[in-house]
Design a protein around this motif. Structure first.
Motif, PDB file in Angstrom:
ATOM      1  N   GLY A   1     -38.110 -27.398   9.136  1.00  0.00           N
ATOM      2  CA  GLY A   1     -38.355 -28.447  10.102  1.00  0.00           C
ATOM      3  C   GLY A   1     -37.101 -29.101  10.635  1.00  0.00           C
ATOM      4  N   ARG A   2     -35.963 -28.433  10.507  1.00  0.00           N
ATOM      5  CA  ARG A   2     -34.694 -29.014  10.950  1.00  0.00           C
ATOM      6  C   ARG A   2     -34.043 -28.160  12.045  1.00  0.00           C
ATOM      7  NH1 ARG A   2     -31.963 -30.282   4.994  1.00  0.00           N
ATOM      8  NH2 ARG A   2     -33.575 -31.748   4.274  1.00  0.00           N
ATOM      9  N   GLY A   3     -33.114 -28.780  12.726  1.00  0.00           N
ATOM     10  CA  GLY A   3     -32.301 -28.041  13.695  1.00  0.00           C
ATOM     11  C   GLY A   3     -32.885 -27.929  15.083  1.00  0.00           C
ATOM     12  N   GLU A   4     -33.979 -28.629  15.370  1.00  0.00           N
ATOM     13  CA  GLU A   4     -34.582 -28.525  16.693  1.00  0.00           C
ATOM     14  C   GLU A   4     -33.697 -29.186  17.755  1.00  0.00           C
ATOM     15  OE1 GLU A   4     -38.861 -29.343  18.893  1.00  0.00           O
ATOM     16  OE2 GLU A   4     -38.221 -30.679  17.277  1.00  0.00           O
ATOM     17  N   VAL A   5     -33.564 -28.511  18.881  1.00  0.00           N
ATOM     18  CA  VAL A   5     -32.891 -29.063  20.056  1.00  0.00           C
ATOM     19  C   VAL A   5     -33.862 -28.904  21.216  1.00  0.00           C
ATOM     20  CG1 VAL A   5     -30.891 -28.962  21.586  1.00  0.00           C
ATOM     21  CG2 VAL A   5     -30.631 -28.382  19.165  1.00  0.00           C
ATOM     22  N   THR A   6     -34.343 -30.010  21.761  1.00  0.00           N
ATOM     23  CA  THR A   6     -35.372 -29.972  22.790  1.00  0.00           C
ATOM     24  C   THR A   6     -34.771 -29.889  24.188  1.00  0.00           C
ATOM     25  OG1 THR A   6     -35.473 -32.369  23.070  1.00  0.00           O
ATOM     26  CG2 THR A   6     -36.822 -31.403  21.302  1.00  0.00           C
ATOM     27  N   LEU A   7     -35.629 -29.570  25.160  1.00  0.00           N
ATOM     28  CA  LEU A   7     -35.193 -29.570  26.547  1.00  0.00           C
ATOM     29  C   LEU A   7     -34.724 -30.957  26.969  1.00  0.00           C
ATOM     30  CD1 LEU A   7     -38.001 -27.383  28.194  1.00  0.00           C
ATOM     31  CD2 LEU A   7     -35.649 -26.700  27.701  1.00  0.00           C
ATOM     32  N   ALA A   8     -35.408 -31.980  26.476  1.00  0.00           N
ATOM     33  CA  ALA A   8     -34.991 -33.350  26.798  1.00  0.00           C
ATOM     34  C   ALA A   8     -33.581 -33.621  26.273  1.00  0.00           C
ATOM     35  CB  ALA A   8     -35.979 -34.346  26.202  1.00  0.00           C
ATOM     36  N   ASP A   9     -33.288 -33.159  25.047  1.00  0.00           N
ATOM     37  CA  ASP A   9     -31.942 -33.323  24.489  1.00  0.00           C
ATOM     38  C   ASP A   9     -30.905 -32.664  25.394  1.00  0.00           C
ATOM     39  OD1 ASP A   9     -32.989 -34.591  22.215  1.00  0.00           O
ATOM     40  OD2 ASP A   9     -33.189 -32.698  21.117  1.00  0.00           O
ATOM     41  N   LEU A  10     -31.240 -31.479  25.875  1.00  0.00           N
ATOM     42  CA  LEU A  10     -30.273 -30.714  26.663  1.00  0.00           C
ATOM     43  C   LEU A  10     -30.072 -31.310  28.057  1.00  0.00           C
ATOM     44  CD1 LEU A  10     -31.289 -27.083  25.652  1.00  0.00           C
ATOM     45  CD2 LEU A  10     -29.370 -28.447  24.812  1.00  0.00           C
ATOM     46  N   VAL A  11     -31.148 -31.818  28.667  1.00  0.00           N
ATOM     47  CA  VAL A  11     -30.986 -32.468  29.974  1.00  0.00           C
ATOM     48  C   VAL A  11     -30.072 -33.678  29.840  1.00  0.00           C
ATOM     49  CG1 VAL A  11     -32.154 -33.686  31.839  1.00  0.00           C
ATOM     50  CG2 VAL A  11     -33.180 -31.625  30.878  1.00  0.00           C
ATOM     51  N   ARG A  12     -30.249 -34.456  28.767  1.00  0.00           N
ATOM     52  CA  ARG A  12     -29.351 -35.592  28.542  1.00  0.00           C
ATOM     53  C   ARG A  12     -27.921 -35.120  28.347  1.00  0.00           C
ATOM     54  NH1 ARG A  12     -33.705 -37.539  25.391  1.00  0.00           N
ATOM     55  NH2 ARG A  12     -32.717 -36.723  23.497  1.00  0.00           N
ATOM     56  N   ALA A  13     -27.751 -33.989  27.651  1.00  0.00           N
ATOM     57  CA  ALA A  13     -26.408 -33.472  27.389  1.00  0.00           C
ATOM     58  C   ALA A  13     -25.701 -33.070  28.679  1.00  0.00           C
ATOM     59  CB  ALA A  13     -26.475 -32.283  26.432  1.00  0.00           C
ATOM     60  N   THR A  14     -26.461 -32.554  29.650  1.00  0.00           N
ATOM     61  CA  THR A  14     -25.820 -32.112  30.899  1.00  0.00           C
ATOM     62  C   THR A  14     -25.132 -33.254  31.624  1.00  0.00           C
ATOM     63  OG1 THR A  14     -27.820 -32.460  32.240  1.00  0.00           O
ATOM     64  CG2 THR A  14     -27.542 -30.288  31.198  1.00  0.00           C
ATOM     65  N   LEU A  15     -25.627 -34.472  31.449  1.00  0.00           N
ATOM     66  CA  LEU A  15     -25.051 -35.615  32.154  1.00  0.00           C
ATOM     67  C   LEU A  15     -23.610 -35.869  31.751  1.00  0.00           C
ATOM     68  CD1 LEU A  15     -28.093 -38.072  31.955  1.00  0.00           C
ATOM     69  CD2 LEU A  15     -27.465 -36.525  33.816  1.00  0.00           C
ATOM     70  N   ARG A  16     -23.228 -35.382  30.580  1.00  0.00           N
ATOM     71  CA  ARG A  16     -21.867 -35.598  30.079  1.00  0.00           C
ATOM     72  C   ARG A  16     -20.995 -34.358  30.256  1.00  0.00           C
ATOM     73  NH1 ARG A  16     -25.718 -37.537  26.653  1.00  0.00           N
ATOM     74  NH2 ARG A  16     -25.738 -39.798  26.302  1.00  0.00           N
ATOM     75  N   MET A  17     -21.481 -33.394  31.030  1.00  0.00           N
ATOM     76  CA  MET A  17     -20.762 -32.132  31.169  1.00  0.00           C
ATOM     77  C   MET A  17     -20.267 -31.907  32.596  1.00  0.00           C
ATOM     78  SD  MET A  17     -23.265 -29.804  28.752  1.00  0.00           S
ATOM     79  CE  MET A  17     -22.211 -28.347  28.806  1.00  0.00           C
ATOM     80  N   ARG A  18     -20.147 -32.983  33.364  1.00  0.00           N
ATOM     81  CA  ARG A  18     -19.637 -32.943  34.733  1.00  0.00           C
ATOM     82  C   ARG A  18     -20.407 -31.911  35.580  1.00  0.00           C
ATOM     83  NH1 ARG A  18     -18.012 -30.825  39.471  1.00  0.00           N
ATOM     84  NH2 ARG A  18     -16.275 -31.917  40.446  1.00  0.00           N
ATOM     85  N   PRO A  19     -21.754 -32.096  35.703  1.00  0.00           N
ATOM     86  CA  PRO A  19     -22.525 -31.130  36.492  1.00  0.00           C
ATOM     87  C   PRO A  19     -22.447 -31.421  37.983  1.00  0.00           C
ATOM     88  CG  PRO A  19     -23.978 -32.811  35.647  1.00  0.00           C
ATOM     89  CD  PRO A  19     -22.594 -33.130  35.105  1.00  0.00           C
ATOM     90  N   ASP A  20     -22.388 -30.384  38.791  1.00  0.00           N
ATOM     91  CA  ASP A  20     -22.601 -30.535  40.223  1.00  0.00           C
ATOM     92  C   ASP A  20     -24.083 -30.379  40.545  1.00  0.00           C
ATOM     93  OD1 ASP A  20     -19.962 -30.965  41.381  1.00  0.00           O
ATOM     94  OD2 ASP A  20     -19.509 -28.956  40.630  1.00  0.00           O
ATOM     95  N   ARG A  21     -24.761 -29.555  39.759  1.00  0.00           N
ATOM     96  CA  ARG A  21     -26.208 -29.398  39.908  1.00  0.00           C
ATOM     97  C   ARG A  21     -26.829 -29.262  38.522  1.00  0.00           C
ATOM     98  NH1 ARG A  21     -27.788 -27.807  45.317  1.00  0.00           N
ATOM     99  NH2 ARG A  21     -25.946 -27.290  46.564  1.00  0.00           N
TER     100      ARG A  21
END
Length: 386
Positions: free
Chosen positions: A244-264
């Motif tokens: 039950g450990r290690g899950e990374v959700t789509l919501a987690d990843l969308v939040r992560a993109t905000l800190r990765m200098r996205p153009d899109r």
């Protein structure tokens, strides 16, 4: 007909397990296993044996020949002699004998293992990505009546160029420039449609039209969007392990993109609570975003967004306000007589506080497009953004 027996296959797998991955040559391993059994084969028979064993150990076994066939998008197994393929014009039955129900279950378990997943009585449903990129969904008894049900979706690396989609009739006549204009204007767009309508294919082709100096962040559950673009970064969700450990959700990843200098920011499929993060991202200055969404029609998109927003704890008023501010356009696809095409383009807005998609262009796939009440507003919006 199989050119090998289970004992030979087990011997090959045992030999492969003793060497580091990628070191052993499968052909040499098969030849050694055959030689150890004292069997003499001609060059052609040995070549066929190596090919079949490779499919069984590294590929999809007897289904691999179907996955390798040009034009095949889906391979479906309902039973040992109930195999279907979609070559782009609807499902066709294939005269392929997979043996028994137990053989089909064993094939499903093997495919799941190849995708790094577990499939058994304790975990009878699996989604996985095979090494060659095909997407696997499998179910075994007791969830299904017997044996297993296997669904394979083929990923075509790089996808099709947008010009080929236009030539194939995916866009209404004379409107082939409309969707590239949405890309150039950095509109925030939802591509909607039911399963198999070509949402991912169209989105990949459109993302390839983004300027080469833009940085594209693509978030998916499994890698399907492969646009031909020089600067694409893929973030893939991960399920929890058996503890039950290690899950990374789509919501987690969308939040992560905000800190990765996205153009899109691109969400391969919006299907749950990650809608909150998507709308938040597109409401904070990150324009040019795209996502796909399952919906029956463009008019049904607001209801789908409301349902997904409820999963994220958002009330309808909040979803409507956020979506109207974040989204510009919905592009809806449909499949008619086996042909995938854009059926509607609509603008997103509010009507007395209610989220609506107003038709700008509709097309039934058989005649000229019909301009809807939002056509002038769409053209003006694109002109203002140019």
């Amino acid at each position: 007909m199989r050119t090998y027996d289970d004992a030979l296959l087990a011997d090959v797998r045992a030999r492969l397990a003793t060497v580091p991955a990628g070191v052993a040559d499968l052909g040499d391993v098969v030849r050694d296993a055959v030689r150890h059994r004292g069997v003499v084969l001609g060059s052609h028979a040995l070549e066929r044996l190596v090919h079949d064993v490779r499919d069984a150990t590294l590929g999809a076994g007897p289904l691999q020949v179907l996955l390798d066939e040009p034009g095949v998008t889906d391979v479906l197994v309902n039973g040992p002699r109930d195999v279907w393929v979609d070559r782009g014009s609807g499902l066709e039955h294939v005269p392929l004998d997979l043996g028994t129900d137990d053989d089909v279950r064993a094939l499903a378990v093997h495919l799941a293992a190849a995708g790094g997943q577990r499939l058994d009585d304790a975990s009878p449903v699996v989604d996985a990505r095979l090494p060659d990129g095909a997407r696997l969904h499998a179910v075994v008894a007791p969830v299904c009546p017997r044996g297993a049900l296997i669904s394979l979706r083929v990923l075509r690396p790089g996808g099709l160029p947008y010009t080929e989609l236009v030539a194939a009739g995916m866009l209404p006549p004379g409107t082939g420039d409309l969707l590239p204009a949405l890309v150039a204007a950095r509109a925030n767009v939802l591509v909607s449609g039911s399963t198999g309508t070509g949402k991912t294919t169209l989105l990949a082709a459109l993302l390839a039209l983004a300027p080469p100096d833009e940085r594209l962040l693509v978030v998916e559950e499994a890698r399907e969007l492969v646009p031909t673009h020089p600067h694409v970064l893929h973030l893939l969700a991960r399920r929890a392990n058996v503890e039950g450990r290690g899950e990374v959700t789509l919501a987690d990843l969308v939040r992560a993109t905000l800190r990765m200098r996205p153009d899109r920011i691109v969400l391969g499929e919006c299907r749950g609570a990650e809608v909150r993060e998507l709308l938040t991202a597109l409401n904070t200055g990150h324009d040019g975003g795209w996502a796909t969404l399952h919906a029956n029609s463009a008019a049904d998109v607001p209801a789908r967004l409301m349902a997904l927003g409820a999963l994220a704890g958002l009330d309808p008023a909040a979803v409507a306000a956020q979506a109207a501010a974040a989204l510009d356009v919905v592009v809806h696809l449909r499949r008619t007589d086996g042909r995938r095409h854009v059926a509607e383009v609509g603008t997103v807005g509010l009507d007395d506080g209610r989220l609506v998609v107003e038709p700008a262009l509709t097309w039934d796939g058989s005649g000229a497009p019909v301009r809807g009440p939002a056509w002038d507003a769409l053209v003006a919006q694109l002109r203002d953004r140019a």
